[in-house]
Scaffold this motif. Structure first.
Motif, PDB file in Angstrom:
ATOM      1  N   GLU A  46       0.957  -1.219   0.026  1.00  0.00           N
ATOM      2  CA  GLU A  46      -0.005  -0.010  -0.021  1.00  0.00           C
ATOM      3  C   GLU A  46       0.919   1.368   0.185  1.00  0.00           C
ATOM      4  O   GLU A  46       2.086   1.360   0.704  1.00  0.00           O
ATOM      5  CB  GLU A  46      -1.086   0.074   1.437  1.00  0.00           C
ATOM      6  N   PHE A  47       0.182   2.294  -0.598  1.00  0.00           N
ATOM      7  CA  PHE A  47       0.934   3.561  -0.564  1.00  0.00           C
ATOM      8  C   PHE A  47       1.009   4.306   0.917  1.00  0.00           C
ATOM      9  O   PHE A  47       0.120   4.097   1.622  1.00  0.00           O
ATOM     10  CB  PHE A  47       0.001   4.553  -1.612  1.00  0.00           C
ATOM     11  N   VAL A  48       1.879   4.792   1.012  1.00  0.00           N
ATOM     12  CA  VAL A  48       2.342   5.546   2.207  1.00  0.00           C
ATOM     13  C   VAL A  48       2.554   7.194   2.066  1.00  0.00           C
ATOM     14  O   VAL A  48       1.839   7.958   2.778  1.00  0.00           O
ATOM     15  CB  VAL A  48       3.698   5.064   3.011  1.00  0.00           C
ATOM     16  N   ALA A  49       3.496   7.440   1.253  1.00  0.00           N
ATOM     17  CA  ALA A  49       3.670   8.924   0.971  1.00  0.00           C
ATOM     18  C   ALA A  49       4.511   9.084  -0.100  1.00  0.00           C
ATOM     19  O   ALA A  49       5.066   8.056  -0.757  1.00  0.00           O
ATOM     20  CB  ALA A  49       4.627   9.595   2.188  1.00  0.00           C
ATOM     21  N   ARG A  50       4.532  10.311  -1.030  1.00  0.00           N
ATOM     22  CA  ARG A  50       5.223  10.609  -2.122  1.00  0.00           C
ATOM     23  C   ARG A  50       5.614  12.041  -1.997  1.00  0.00           C
ATOM     24  O   ARG A  50       4.995  12.957  -1.357  1.00  0.00           O
ATOM     25  CB  ARG A  50       4.506  10.526  -3.252  1.00  0.00           C
ATOM     26  N   ILE A  51       6.714  12.436  -2.603  1.00  0.00           N
ATOM     27  CA  ILE A  51       7.175  13.539  -2.748  1.00  0.00           C
ATOM     28  C   ILE A  51       7.728  13.963  -4.069  1.00  0.00           C
ATOM     29  O   ILE A  51       8.307  13.136  -4.713  1.00  0.00           O
ATOM     30  CB  ILE A  51       8.247  13.702  -1.865  1.00  0.00           C
ATOM     31  N   SER A  52       7.751  15.435  -4.300  1.00  0.00           N
ATOM     32  CA  SER A  52       7.936  15.774  -5.715  1.00  0.00           C
ATOM     33  C   SER A  52       9.445  16.064  -5.919  1.00  0.00           C
ATOM     34  O   SER A  52      10.397  15.887  -4.922  1.00  0.00           O
ATOM     35  CB  SER A  52       7.184  17.164  -6.102  1.00  0.00           C
ATOM     36  N   LEU A  53       9.816  16.443  -7.002  1.00  0.00           N
ATOM     37  CA  LEU A  53      11.359  16.450  -7.092  1.00  0.00           C
ATOM     38  C   LEU A  53      12.090  17.637  -6.437  1.00  0.00           C
ATOM     39  O   LEU A  53      13.049  17.392  -5.616  1.00  0.00           O
ATOM     40  CB  LEU A  53      11.554  16.747  -8.614  1.00  0.00           C
ATOM     41  N   THR A  54      11.113  18.583  -6.249  1.00  0.00           N
ATOM     42  CA  THR A  54      11.591  20.031  -5.609  1.00  0.00           C
ATOM     43  C   THR A  54      11.366  19.762  -3.825  1.00  0.00           C
ATOM     44  O   THR A  54      12.032  20.353  -3.068  1.00  0.00           O
ATOM     45  CB  THR A  54      11.102  21.167  -5.896  1.00  0.00           C
ATOM     46  N   GLY A  55      10.398  18.738  -3.531  1.00  0.00           N
ATOM     47  CA  GLY A  55      10.141  18.580  -2.267  1.00  0.00           C
ATOM     48  C   GLY A  55       8.761  19.632  -1.967  1.00  0.00           C
ATOM     49  O   GLY A  55       8.357  19.360  -0.632  1.00  0.00           O
ATOM     50  N   ARG A  56       8.427  20.400  -2.816  1.00  0.00           N
ATOM     51  CA  ARG A  56       7.351  21.292  -2.528  1.00  0.00           C
ATOM     52  C   ARG A  56       5.914  20.462  -2.283  1.00  0.00           C
ATOM     53  O   ARG A  56       5.398  21.038  -1.654  1.00  0.00           O
ATOM     54  CB  ARG A  56       7.212  22.339  -3.498  1.00  0.00           C
ATOM     55  N   ASN A  57       5.708  19.490  -3.077  1.00  0.00           N
ATOM     56  CA  ASN A  57       4.570  18.732  -2.942  1.00  0.00           C
ATOM     57  C   ASN A  57       4.856  17.553  -2.301  1.00  0.00           C
ATOM     58  O   ASN A  57       5.790  16.528  -2.738  1.00  0.00           O
ATOM     59  CB  ASN A  57       4.009  18.690  -4.598  1.00  0.00           C
ATOM     60  N   THR A  58       3.992  17.224  -1.460  1.00  0.00           N
ATOM     61  CA  THR A  58       3.921  15.974  -0.795  1.00  0.00           C
ATOM     62  C   THR A  58       2.418  15.239  -0.582  1.00  0.00           C
ATOM     63  O   THR A  58       1.322  15.992  -0.855  1.00  0.00           O
ATOM     64  CB  THR A  58       4.314  16.112   0.767  1.00  0.00           C
ATOM     65  N   ASP A  59       2.507  13.969  -0.331  1.00  0.00           N
ATOM     66  CA  ASP A  59       1.083  13.418  -0.478  1.00  0.00           C
ATOM     67  C   ASP A  59       1.098  12.207   0.630  1.00  0.00           C
ATOM     68  O   ASP A  59       2.264  11.457   0.476  1.00  0.00           O
ATOM     69  CB  ASP A  59       0.499  13.050  -1.668  1.00  0.00           C
ATOM     70  N   TYR A  60       0.214  12.091   1.296  1.00  0.00           N
ATOM     71  CA  TYR A  60       0.191  10.954   2.447  1.00  0.00           C
ATOM     72  C   TYR A  60      -1.074   9.978   2.534  1.00  0.00           C
ATOM     73  O   TYR A  60      -2.194  10.506   2.214  1.00  0.00           O
ATOM     74  CB  TYR A  60       0.402  11.482   3.659  1.00  0.00           C
ATOM     75  N   ALA A  61      -0.942   9.019   2.905  1.00  0.00           N
ATOM     76  CA  ALA A  61      -1.958   7.967   3.079  1.00  0.00           C
ATOM     77  C   ALA A  61      -2.980   8.497   4.166  1.00  0.00           C
ATOM     78  O   ALA A  61      -2.180   9.067   5.211  1.00  0.00           O
ATOM     79  CB  ALA A  61      -1.767   6.695   3.201  1.00  0.00           C
ATOM     80  N   GLU A  62      -4.192   8.510   4.324  1.00  0.00           N
ATOM     81  CA  GLU A  62      -4.836   9.009   5.486  1.00  0.00           C
ATOM     82  C   GLU A  62      -4.425   8.187   6.882  1.00  0.00           C
ATOM     83  O   GLU A  62      -4.473   9.015   7.938  1.00  0.00           O
ATOM     84  CB  GLU A  62      -6.125   8.539   5.189  1.00  0.00           C
TER      85      GLU A  62
END
Length: 121
Positions: A46-62
């Motif tokens: 399962e997905f946990v977290a992701r981050i963009s190349l610059t680090g400006r964008n992140t996303d997390y599992a609930e």
């Protein structure tokens, strides 16, 4: 090809913290977006977290929002895990991909070998 090597897993008591690291090498420019997945025994990855190349964008599992923080330093990505729970026990995998949507589902991604995180109650 992109090679990913994770480190930092281990055994921790509930409420404790761990910091995972992942170092990318090879053709990292081809798959610059990075993230973390996990797989518990008997369950699908399962997905946990992701981050963009610059680090400006992140996303997390609930399930990890407010407890886990993803960050990066060039070709290294980190996962700071606080307030760990027994249900966080899993093998954690680093992933690298070329597409933001694809990274969320692990499609076409490169994978590390995984690092075990065990949280005792």
């Amino acid at each position: 090809q992109v090679q990913l090597v994770e480190s930092g897993g281990g055994l921790v008591q509930a409420g404790g913290s761990l910091r995972l690291s992942c170092a990318a090498s090879g053709r990292t420019f081809s798959s610059p977006l990075m993230g973390w997945f996990r797989q518990a025994p008997g369950k699908e990855r399962e997905f946990v977290a992701r981050i963009s190349l610059t680090g400006r964008n992140t996303d997390y599992a609930e399930s990890v929002k407010g407890r886990f923080t993803i960050s990066r330093d060039n070709a290294k990505v980190f996962l700071q895990m606080n307030s760990l729970k027994p249900e966080d026990t899993a093998v954690y995998y680093c992933a690298a991909a070329a597409s933001w949507p694809n990274l969320k589902v692990g499609e076409g991604a490169y994978w590390g070998q995984g690092t075990q995180v065990t949280v005792s109650s």
